[in-house]
Design an enzyme around this catalytic site. Structure first.
Site, PDB file in Angstrom:
ATOM      1  N   SER A 118       3.138  11.032   2.817  1.00  0.00           N
ATOM      2  CA  SER A 118       1.943  10.376   2.287  1.00  0.00           C
ATOM      3  C   SER A 118       1.019  11.373   1.591  1.00  0.00           C
ATOM      4  O   SER A 118       0.863  12.517   2.037  1.00  0.00           O
ATOM      5  CB  SER A 118       1.173   9.698   3.424  1.00  0.00           C
ATOM      6  OG  SER A 118      -0.101   9.259   2.997  1.00  0.00           O
TER       7      SER A 118
ATOM      8  N   GLN B 114       5.106   9.998  -1.576  1.00  0.00           N
ATOM      9  CA  GLN B 114       4.325   8.791  -1.840  1.00  0.00           C
ATOM     10  C   GLN B 114       3.022   9.182  -2.509  1.00  0.00           C
ATOM     11  O   GLN B 114       2.296  10.053  -2.020  1.00  0.00           O
ATOM     12  CB  GLN B 114       4.048   8.034  -0.533  1.00  0.00           C
ATOM     13  CG  GLN B 114       3.121   6.838  -0.674  1.00  0.00           C
ATOM     14  CD  GLN B 114       1.646   7.205  -0.481  1.00  0.00           C
ATOM     15  OE1 GLN B 114       1.323   8.177   0.178  1.00  0.00           O
ATOM     16  NE2 GLN B 114       0.768   6.436  -1.076  1.00  0.00           N
TER      17      GLN B 114
ATOM     18  N   TYR C 145      -0.719   8.213  -3.727  1.00  0.00           N
ATOM     19  CA  TYR C 145      -1.940   7.448  -3.950  1.00  0.00           C
ATOM     20  C   TYR C 145      -2.455   7.949  -5.294  1.00  0.00           C
ATOM     21  O   TYR C 145      -2.929   9.076  -5.410  1.00  0.00           O
ATOM     22  CB  TYR C 145      -2.962   7.688  -2.842  1.00  0.00           C
ATOM     23  CG  TYR C 145      -2.658   6.946  -1.566  1.00  0.00           C
ATOM     24  CD1 TYR C 145      -2.427   5.572  -1.575  1.00  0.00           C
ATOM     25  CD2 TYR C 145      -2.618   7.608  -0.334  1.00  0.00           C
ATOM     26  CE1 TYR C 145      -2.138   4.881  -0.414  1.00  0.00           C
ATOM     27  CE2 TYR C 145      -2.339   6.919   0.841  1.00  0.00           C
ATOM     28  CZ  TYR C 145      -2.099   5.558   0.784  1.00  0.00           C
ATOM     29  OH  TYR C 145      -1.824   4.889   1.945  1.00  0.00           O
TER      30      TYR C 145
ATOM     31  N   ARG D  38     -11.498  -3.317   7.093  1.00  0.00           N
ATOM     32  CA  ARG D  38     -10.960  -3.044   8.414  1.00  0.00           C
ATOM     33  C   ARG D  38     -12.091  -2.980   9.435  1.00  0.00           C
ATOM     34  O   ARG D  38     -12.733  -1.939   9.622  1.00  0.00           O
ATOM     35  CB  ARG D  38     -10.179  -1.727   8.400  1.00  0.00           C
ATOM     36  CG  ARG D  38      -9.028  -1.728   7.384  1.00  0.00           C
ATOM     37  CD  ARG D  38      -8.367  -0.370   7.251  1.00  0.00           C
ATOM     38  NE  ARG D  38      -7.402  -0.359   6.167  1.00  0.00           N
ATOM     39  CZ  ARG D  38      -6.786   0.736   5.727  1.00  0.00           C
ATOM     40  NH1 ARG D  38      -7.055   1.918   6.277  1.00  0.00           N
ATOM     41  NH2 ARG D  38      -5.909   0.663   4.731  1.00  0.00           N
TER      42      ARG D  38
ATOM     43  N   HIS E  55       1.629  -3.196   3.305  1.00  0.00           N
ATOM     44  CA  HIS E  55       0.936  -2.067   3.947  1.00  0.00           C
ATOM     45  C   HIS E  55       0.752  -2.322   5.443  1.00  0.00           C
ATOM     46  O   HIS E  55      -0.248  -1.922   6.047  1.00  0.00           O
ATOM     47  CB  HIS E  55      -0.426  -1.833   3.286  1.00  0.00           C
ATOM     48  CG  HIS E  55      -0.817  -0.396   3.193  1.00  0.00           C
ATOM     49  ND1 HIS E  55      -0.598   0.361   2.070  1.00  0.00           N
ATOM     50  CD2 HIS E  55      -1.403   0.452   4.089  1.00  0.00           C
ATOM     51  CE1 HIS E  55      -1.047   1.594   2.267  1.00  0.00           C
ATOM     52  NE2 HIS E  55      -1.539   1.674   3.485  1.00  0.00           N
TER      53      HIS E  55
ATOM     54  N   ASP F  13       9.456  -2.999   3.822  1.00  0.00           N
ATOM     55  CA  ASP F  13       8.505  -2.376   4.754  1.00  0.00           C
ATOM     56  C   ASP F  13       7.558  -3.449   5.286  1.00  0.00           C
ATOM     57  O   ASP F  13       7.297  -4.440   4.610  1.00  0.00           O
ATOM     58  CB  ASP F  13       7.698  -1.303   4.012  1.00  0.00           C
ATOM     59  CG  ASP F  13       6.487  -0.816   4.795  1.00  0.00           C
ATOM     60  OD1 ASP F  13       6.688  -0.117   5.796  1.00  0.00           O
ATOM     61  OD2 ASP F  13       5.361  -1.146   4.402  1.00  0.00           O
ATOM     62  N   SER F  14       7.057  -3.228   6.477  1.00  0.00           N
ATOM     63  CA  SER F  14       5.989  -4.020   7.121  1.00  0.00           C
ATOM     64  C   SER F  14       6.527  -4.937   8.207  1.00  0.00           C
ATOM     65  O   SER F  14       7.248  -5.906   7.939  1.00  0.00           O
ATOM     66  CB  SER F  14       5.171  -4.841   6.121  1.00  0.00           C
ATOM     67  OG  SER F  14       4.485  -3.994   5.219  1.00  0.00           O
ATOM     68  N   GLY F  15       6.160  -4.580   9.441  1.00  0.00           N
ATOM     69  CA  GLY F  15       6.503  -5.417  10.589  1.00  0.00           C
ATOM     70  C   GLY F  15       7.755  -4.994  11.325  1.00  0.00           C
ATOM     71  O   GLY F  15       8.110  -5.605  12.335  1.00  0.00           O
TER      72      GLY F  15
END
Length: 435
Positions: A134, A157, A159, A194, A318, A356-358
């Site tokens: 990341s 990755q 950003y 959040r 995400h 991805d996710s979960g």
């Protein structure tokens, strides 16, 4: 008729060693729900750090939808098929990997364990799983690459920084340090809503933690007439209140500098400046290797990626951390795989589809593969392992996930993951429920 004994393999040996050698799991259990509770207990004195890593956006409904989507698809085993010896290797972007599992890009790992990303990168190397680093790491690109090792597979990755010069500098450093593929996260041009972080004003970047890719970057640091910092190690545990008091009340120069650099890096890497499809040309022109878009949830976006010659997509929300009330990521994958354009591009090799996710278990991996993913990215469970036991904890999570997947593949009557990729109607049945 005598059946031949299956050949030994490194994945099922993990289970065999537990039973025959009494080699108990490092984390004390292989039950993922219990492991999550153990991680929370390990972080009880830094509960804000726990919530920052494992919490989600808004009411956490998207995280919940991710898990419910997996529950909604059920495996349907077939019998009397020779699955004694199984092959779970997969080829992605021309590289053959031992399994379809990849380590997700997760930032700010230094708030969970003092060894941070170095432990995770090392564990991925030891197990043989590709590691995705990341931009929000608490260690530099160079240090993470070193921990991952010279012969391991790693992706970077991004950003996407606001300015071209910083973007180019990061791409150069990633390529120079053996990162072979570039993952651009599209869903975090700004931080999501959040509540658990807002309630405690918890944002590590604002205190200089999770910006170590920036503080080790020569172009970024030149703005402040500073040299890039090498081998920087963030303090553990991360205590923002102490840093704030040191800066504001005692005038501590180091704390003030870290806060200042943190805010500057936030303005660069999470500026709120949104990108468009046209901007991708800049990345493609300046990166040699596969470009993957992470955060795709719509069919139209997947088809747009094909039209622009993008190499791959990661269907992801995400982990539910950005948009509350969104579709479960596995449901999004199912929708995307219904597109004739997507299936044709995947079959021809023009587009690689990752998920991805979960993801929590080996069975989850098989479900995503059956719906159409060619590789599956795992995130939160890896961080559970890190928080509890560092590198060894991460290794257990990766090993148990792949071992369970390997065993379940055979119990479902298949000897290769290539037999199930995209075979949803054969491998799964979809239930129905109300969200």
């Amino acid at each position: 008729m005598t059946a031949e004994a299956p050949l030994p393999n490194k994945w099922t040996n993990y289970l065999v060693d537990i039973y025959t050698k009494g080699r108990l799991p490092v984390l004390g259990t292989v039950n993922i729900k219990e492991i999550e509770e153990k991680a929370k207990e390990a972080m009880k004195d830094q509960i804000s750090a726990y919530m920052y890593t494992f919490g989600s956006a808004g009411t956490c409904s998207t995280d919940w939808a991710n898990r419910r989507a997996f529950e909604n698809y059920r495996l349907v085993p077939r019998m009397l098929v020779d699955a004694s010896n199984r092959n779970i290797e997969t080829t992605i972007f021309g590289v053959t990997y031992p399994s379809p599992l990849l380590v997700a890009p997760i930032g700010v790992q230094g708030i969970l364990h003092p060894d941070a990303e170095l432990a995770t990168a090392s564990a991925a190397s030891n197990v043989g799983v590709p590691f995705i680093m990341s931009t929000a790491s608490t260690r530099s690109i160079e240090d993470v690459a070193k921990a991952n090792g010279p012969h391991s597979h790693r992706w970077y990755q991004l950003y996407w920084p606001r300015t071209a010069e910083i973007t180019l500098s990061l791409l150069r450093r990633a390529k120079a340090n053996g990162f072979t593929a570039l993952v651009i996260t599209l869903d975090t041009m700004m931080l999501g809503w959040r509540p658990h972080d807002l309630e405690t004003a918890y944002l590590p970047f604002a205190y200089g933690v999770g910006i170590q890719v920036g503080t080790s970057d020569p172009v970024f640091m030149q703005r402040f007439d500073l040299p890039p910092w090498e081998n920087e190690r963030t303090s553990f545990p991360f205590e923002p209140q102490k840093i704030r008091m040191a800066a504001l009340e005692r005038g501590d120069e180091e704390a003030q500098r870290n806060i200042s650099l943190g805010l500057e890096w936030l303005a660069e890497a999470n500026s709120g400046a949104f990108r468009s499809w046209d901007h991708l040309k800049f990345i493609k022109d300046n990166w040699e290797g596969p470009v993957i878009l992470k955060g795709i949830q719509r069919v139209a976006d997947a088809e747009k990626a094909i039209a622009l010659g993008i190499d791959g997509i990661i269907v992801s929300n995400h982990g539910g951390r950005q948009v509350d009330g969104a579709i479960g990521s596995l449901d999004a994958l199912d929708n995307i795989m219904k597109s004739c354009k997507v299936r044709t591009a995947q079959k021809s090799g023009k587009l690689t589809i990752l998920f991805d996710s979960g993801v929590r278990t080996g069975s989850d991996v098989l479900k995503a593969l059956a719906i159409g993913a060619q590789g599956v990215v795992i995130g939160r469970p890896v961080m559970y392992g890190l928080a509890i036991a560092g590198r060894e904890g991460v290794e257990q999570i990766l090993l148990q996930t792949i071992c369970e997947m390997h065993i379940t593949l055979g119990l479902c009557g298949y000897s290769s993951i290539n037999e199930i990729i995209g075979k949803k109607d054969e491998v799964l049945v979809q239930l129905h429920y109300k969200l």
